[in-house]
Write a protein that holds these residues in place. Structure first.
Motif, PDB file in Angstrom:
ATOM      1  N   GLN A 125       0.805  -1.201   0.070  1.00 62.26           N
ATOM      2  CA  GLN A 125       0.119  -0.007  -0.034  1.00 62.26           C
ATOM      3  C   GLN A 125       0.844   1.085  -0.108  1.00 62.26           C
ATOM      4  O   GLN A 125       0.742   2.031  -0.852  1.00 62.26           O
ATOM      5  N   GLY A 183       3.186   1.471  -3.381  1.00 62.33           N
ATOM      6  CA  GLY A 183       2.395   1.370  -4.450  1.00 62.33           C
ATOM      7  C   GLY A 183       2.731   0.252  -5.368  1.00 62.33           C
ATOM      8  O   GLY A 183       2.452   0.182  -6.442  1.00 62.33           O
ATOM      9  N   GLU A 235       1.769  -3.756  -6.492  1.00 63.04           N
ATOM     10  CA  GLU A 235       0.551  -4.528  -6.541  1.00 63.04           C
ATOM     11  C   GLU A 235       0.891  -5.917  -6.707  1.00 63.04           C
ATOM     12  O   GLU A 235       0.584  -6.779  -7.942  1.00 63.04           O
TER      13      GLU A 235
END
Lengths: 406, 224
Positions: free
Chosen positions: B120, B123, B125
């Protein structure tokens, strides 16, 4: 603790106990007395032959080369109705005064031995299978042991004759282990086999117990059991070297061992009153029960291995079916963490160590040499094939279906 | 007869002594093995705690530093192998094995939560796969699912796969099951917060995770 773990540990303890017991019996066995001038008695060596044209000549030649007073040694070759050229081969030796050739209809080894028993008045009678060969010193060494001990019979050290094939090398280690075992059994007064290759008996004892009997293809076990039952002592002479022709293929070995194990089980059944009987000493209380339990142990452990391997194979199949052959398991790094140190594994390592020690002792006792591959082959090959012949013999014993000689 | 009795007894004493020694050595070695796993797990716990603390204290800590410090997956995979081996040898019901397994499961959950936070903040994924299996007789396809996930992890080391024994008695695991609303059917997978039940082949998994081809960072723990 799971029931299988308890059974495994129980069987491993019995195996350990048996090995320790044998080692103690060996250590306490009588050392040969000092050599002195002894009156060597008369001996007749019987060679029963049934279709042995390929080996009997060498067998007889080895007997003729024995270092023993010529007037005290007679050789009786009995052709037990051979269908091959055995009679012709024996005919070539008939001129030798030391050899008597007898011929009869086929009736089995026991009948050949009994015929010879009626044709000799020698004090001692030996047997030599027609596929075995003696070292020149064999008879003298055996007779010295026998006379000094006043036992009824003596067994030799049996070794593999000129091993060439891998299966013969495999058996070489086993035979060397047997040298130790025979000695230890004798130390515990628990010999229950007087092998066909060069066991020697007192003739008057043989006559008293009724000579040889037909006994499930293993007459050499039956006569030893009968001697034990009649409280006669059987000793062992590990320095008496006798060489026997070992099976040259796994199939031949399987057939031989099925016959031996079948004979063992059937004779044991015939003499079952001796099993567990304290009046027969270590033979009744330890040796015969452990021999039976050892068959069960091998088959039980083999079944565990089969279950384990089946599970592994099934897992492998599922893996390949799921992800294909591209994801073969990587070879694990050598990490001591993954060494099996369960108590059962550790005891198994100890038992293997014991077995190696006993083989070495057998080698020292018989003053023989072992091929470098012999022991590794024995350790690797026997654990895979022995369960088959034990199971085969057990099935035959259950069905009362005698195992054929050839 | 007397000599035989003496020999029976001596043989029994020697055999019992050897047997007892083997049992004692085995127990000692097994304890050492458990201790080794415990030590590795303690190291991992310390590493996770350290990273968490750094994360809490130094919000300015660069994402690069965090990523460099978060390579715990290899260690977790190593513990997974060791716990599985010990479980096989000592039995799934062994109290020490259960304790280590609970600890290992907690470490996985901690790592999962931390990596979610890191993702988080930075950034990222990453693809998280939660795999719920059972060693009991109620999951015929768990072995097959384990192989598929292990192969997938080998092909895509950036995947973060966490494996959990569905029946393990651990409150944190129960909470994880509740949060993900699993219905008890096994094997079960949680991919991108969504549950999937039953065996999923490598092809099916690849179809479920379209971003799998674009994964570059992070790594994974070995699936059971």
């Amino acid at each position: 603790m799971e029931i299988s773990t308890i059974i495994t540990h129980g069987l491993l303890f019995i195996a350990l106990y048996a090995e320790v017991f044998l080692l103690l019996a060996f250590l306490e066995s009588e050392a040969p007395r000092k050599r002195g001038r002894l009156r060597l008695p008369s001996v007749a060596i019987v060679v029963p032959c049934f279709n042995e044209e390929g080996t009997v000549a060498a067998t007889l030649r080895s007997l003729l080369a024995l270092d023993y007073p010529k007037n005290k040694l007679s050789i009786i070759a009995v052709d037990d109705g051979s269908a091959d050229g055995t009679a012709q081969v024996l005919g070539q030796f008939a001129k030798d005064q030391r050899i008597t050739v007898l011929s009869k209809q086929n009736g089995g080894k026991h009948s050949a031995m009994n015929l010879a028993l009626t044709r000799t008045d020698a004090e001692y009678i030996g047997c030599l299978d027609a596929d075995s060969f003696v070292a020149p010193s064999a008879l003298k060494i055996s007779m010295r042991c026998l006379i000094q001990s006043e036992a009824a019979a003596v067994t030799p050290a049996i070794l593999v004759h000129k091993p060439k094939h891998f299966i013969e090398f495999t058996q070489q280690a086993e035979y060397t282990l047997s040298v130790f075992i025979r000695r230890a059994f004798a130390g515990a007064n628990a010999v229950f086999i007087t092998p066909g290759p060069f066991s020697i008996f007192k003739r008057d004892v043989l006559l008293k117990i009724g000579g040889w009997k037909h006994a499930h293809g293993t007459e050499d076990m039956e006569i030893a059991m009968r001697l034990q039952k009649n409280r006669y002592r059987i000793i062992n002479s590990p320095k008496t070297q006798v060489f026997t022709t070992a099976p040259k293929s796994i199939r031949a070995l399987y057939k031989q061992r099925v016959r031996w194990t079948y004979g063992f089980l059937m004779n044991l059944w015939d003499y079952r009153q001796m099993v567990g009987n304290r009046s027969f000493g270590a033979l009744g209380t330890v040796i015969l029960p452990s021999a039976v339990i050892s068959i069960g142990t091998v088959l039980y452990l083999a079944s565990l291995v089969v279950i384990h391997l089946t599970n592994r194979m099934w897992s492998l199949f599922i893996k390949v079916d799921t992800v294909g052959l591209a994801y073969e398991p990587a070879i694990p790094a050598l990490d001591p963490f993954f060494i099996n140190t369960t108590s059962a594994a550790l005891i198994a390592y100890i038992l293997i160590g014991f077995a190696l020690t006993l083989i070495w002792l057998g080698k020292q006792l018989s003053e023989t040499r072992l091929h470098p591959w012999s022991v590794p082959l024995y350790m690797m090959v026997y654990c895979w094939i022995a369960p088959f012949w034990l199971a085969g013999a057990l099935i035959r014993a259950g069905l009362r279906a005698p195992a054929p000689w050839r | 007869m007397q000599q035989n009795n003496k020999r029976y007894l001596i043989a029994f004493v020697i055999a019992a002594a050897i047997f007892g020694t083997a049992l004692a050595i085995s127990t000692t070695l097994n304890n050492a093995r458990l201790e080794q796993i415990r030590a590795i797990q303690e190291n991992i716990a310390t590493d996770i705690l350290s990273l968490e603390t750094q994360f809490e204290l130094l919000s300015e800590l660069s994402c690069r530093d965090i990523r460099e410090n978060s390579v715990l997956s290899e260690e977790l995979a190593d513990v997974s192998r060791r716990v599985a081996y010990t479980e096989e040898k000592l039995g799934a019901e062994n109290a020490e094995v259960l304790r280590l397994k609970r600890q290992y499961t907690l470490l996985q959950i901690k790592d999962l939560l931390l990596m979610k936070k890191v993702s988080q903040k930075c950034g990222l994924e990453p693809v998280f796969i939660l795999y719920f299996y059972s060693n009991e007789q109620d999951c015929a396809d768990c072995e097959r699912q384990g192989y598929a996930l292990t192969a997938l992890a080998e092909e895509y080391p950036q995947l973060r796969i966490y494996s959990f024994d569905y029946h393990l008695d651990l409150p944190a695991l129960t909470t994880l099951l509740t949060i993900n609303d699993l219905n008890g059917e096994l094997p079960a997978l949680i991919i991108g917060e969504k549950p999937y039940y039953g065996f999923k082949s490598m092809e099916e998994l690849t179809a479920i995770i379209p971003e799998i081809e674009t994964l570059t960072a992070a790594s994974s723990t070995e699936a059971r």
